[in-house]
Design a protein around this motif. Structure first.
Motif, short mmCIF file in Angstrom:
data_model
loop_
_atom_site.label_atom_id
_atom_site.label_comp_id
_atom_site.label_asym_id
_atom_site.label_seq_id
_atom_site.Cartn_x
_atom_site.Cartn_y
_atom_site.Cartn_z
N ASN A 1 0.86 -1.18 0.00
CA ASN A 1 0.00 0.00 0.00
C ASN A 1 0.90 1.23 0.00
O ASN A 1 1.43 1.64 1.03
CB ASN A 1 -0.91 0.01 1.23
CG ASN A 1 -1.90 1.15 1.20
OD1 ASN A 1 -1.62 2.21 0.65
ND2 ASN A 1 -3.06 0.95 1.79
N ASP B 1 -2.39 -1.73 13.77
CA ASP B 1 -2.14 -1.42 12.37
C ASP B 1 -3.46 -1.02 11.71
O ASP B 1 -4.54 -1.16 12.30
CB ASP B 1 -1.54 -2.65 11.66
CG ASP B 1 -0.69 -2.27 10.46
OD1 ASP B 1 -0.63 -1.07 10.12
OD2 ASP B 1 -0.09 -3.16 9.85
N VAL B 2 -3.41 -0.56 10.49
CA VAL B 2 -4.61 -0.14 9.76
C VAL B 2 -5.58 -1.31 9.66
O VAL B 2 -5.18 -2.44 9.34
CB VAL B 2 -4.24 0.38 8.35
CG1 VAL B 2 -5.49 0.70 7.55
CG2 VAL B 2 -3.37 1.61 8.46
N PRO C 1 -8.13 -3.94 8.29
CA PRO C 1 -8.26 -4.51 6.94
C PRO C 1 -9.40 -3.89 6.14
O PRO C 1 -9.32 -3.78 4.93
CB PRO C 1 -8.52 -5.99 7.20
CG PRO C 1 -7.92 -6.26 8.54
CD PRO C 1 -8.10 -4.99 9.32
N SER D 1 1.01 6.93 6.96
CA SER D 1 0.88 6.17 8.21
C SER D 1 1.34 7.07 9.36
O SER D 1 2.08 8.03 9.18
CB SER D 1 1.72 4.90 8.16
OG SER D 1 3.10 5.22 8.15
N TYR E 1 -7.91 -0.64 4.60
CA TYR E 1 -6.59 -0.77 3.98
C TYR E 1 -6.58 -0.30 2.52
O TYR E 1 -5.59 0.23 2.05
CB TYR E 1 -6.14 -2.23 4.09
CG TYR E 1 -4.79 -2.51 3.50
CD1 TYR E 1 -3.63 -2.18 4.20
CD2 TYR E 1 -4.66 -3.10 2.26
CE1 TYR E 1 -2.37 -2.44 3.67
CE2 TYR E 1 -3.41 -3.37 1.72
CZ TYR E 1 -2.28 -3.04 2.43
OH TYR E 1 -1.04 -3.29 1.90
#
Length: 156
Positions: free
Chosen positions: A87, A122-123, A125, A94, A128
């Motif tokens: 990505n 984390d981001v 899903p 980020s 994303y």
């Protein structure tokens, strides 16, 4: 009873075939003109490609037109990979990289699971694939006319 239903279906199919045959006489080869937002064209003709859209450089922050509108991207995204394995957006946006790159940080909402509301490391899903919601702002004329007005609270 089954024979009667089959006979009615067979007659219906024959009539449909006759209608299609008459239509084929008016448009030989089945290549009648099609009309879309890009104009009328025949299937067998190749028309010139539309000019590439221009993405102005350094146009700054683009104001929202309605509440909860995903922010527009103020730069080109040509050759950006956003796939299961990579990505490109996260390289700049980020939380880890945004300050160093001078980019806007991803919203905190992108780090929450949509159903449970848990904060993730984390981001999420479901967030994303950035290009599902965020699009680049292009200098392009609208495909269709509209009279859309910004929400009163967002007007300048």
């Amino acid at each position: 009873m089954k024979r009667l239903v089959l006979a009615v279906l067979a007659v219906g199919m024959m009539l449909t075939g006759v209608v299609h045959s008459a239509e084929a006489l008016n448009h030989p080869g089945g290549t009648g003109g099609l009309s879309s937002l890009r104009g009328a064209t025949n299937l067998e003709e190749t028309r010139p490609a539309d000019p590439m859209k221009r993405y102005p450089r350094d146009q700054g922050t683009i104001n929202s037109d309605y509440v909860y509108q995903p922010p527009l991207i103020p730069h080109t995204i040509r050759n950006y990979e956003v796939s299961l394995n990579a990505n490109k957006c996260l390289a700049c946006h980020s939380w880890k990289n945004a300050n160093d790159m001078g980019a806007t940080k991803i919203s905190v909402t992108h780090y929450q699971s949509p159903r449970q509301g848990q904060v993730l490391s984390d981001v999420s899903p479901s967030r994303y694939f950035c290009l599902q919601c965020h699009v680049p702002q292009a200098d392009a004329k609208p495909l269709v006319d509209n009279d859309f007005q910004r929400v009163d609270a967002l007007r300048e």
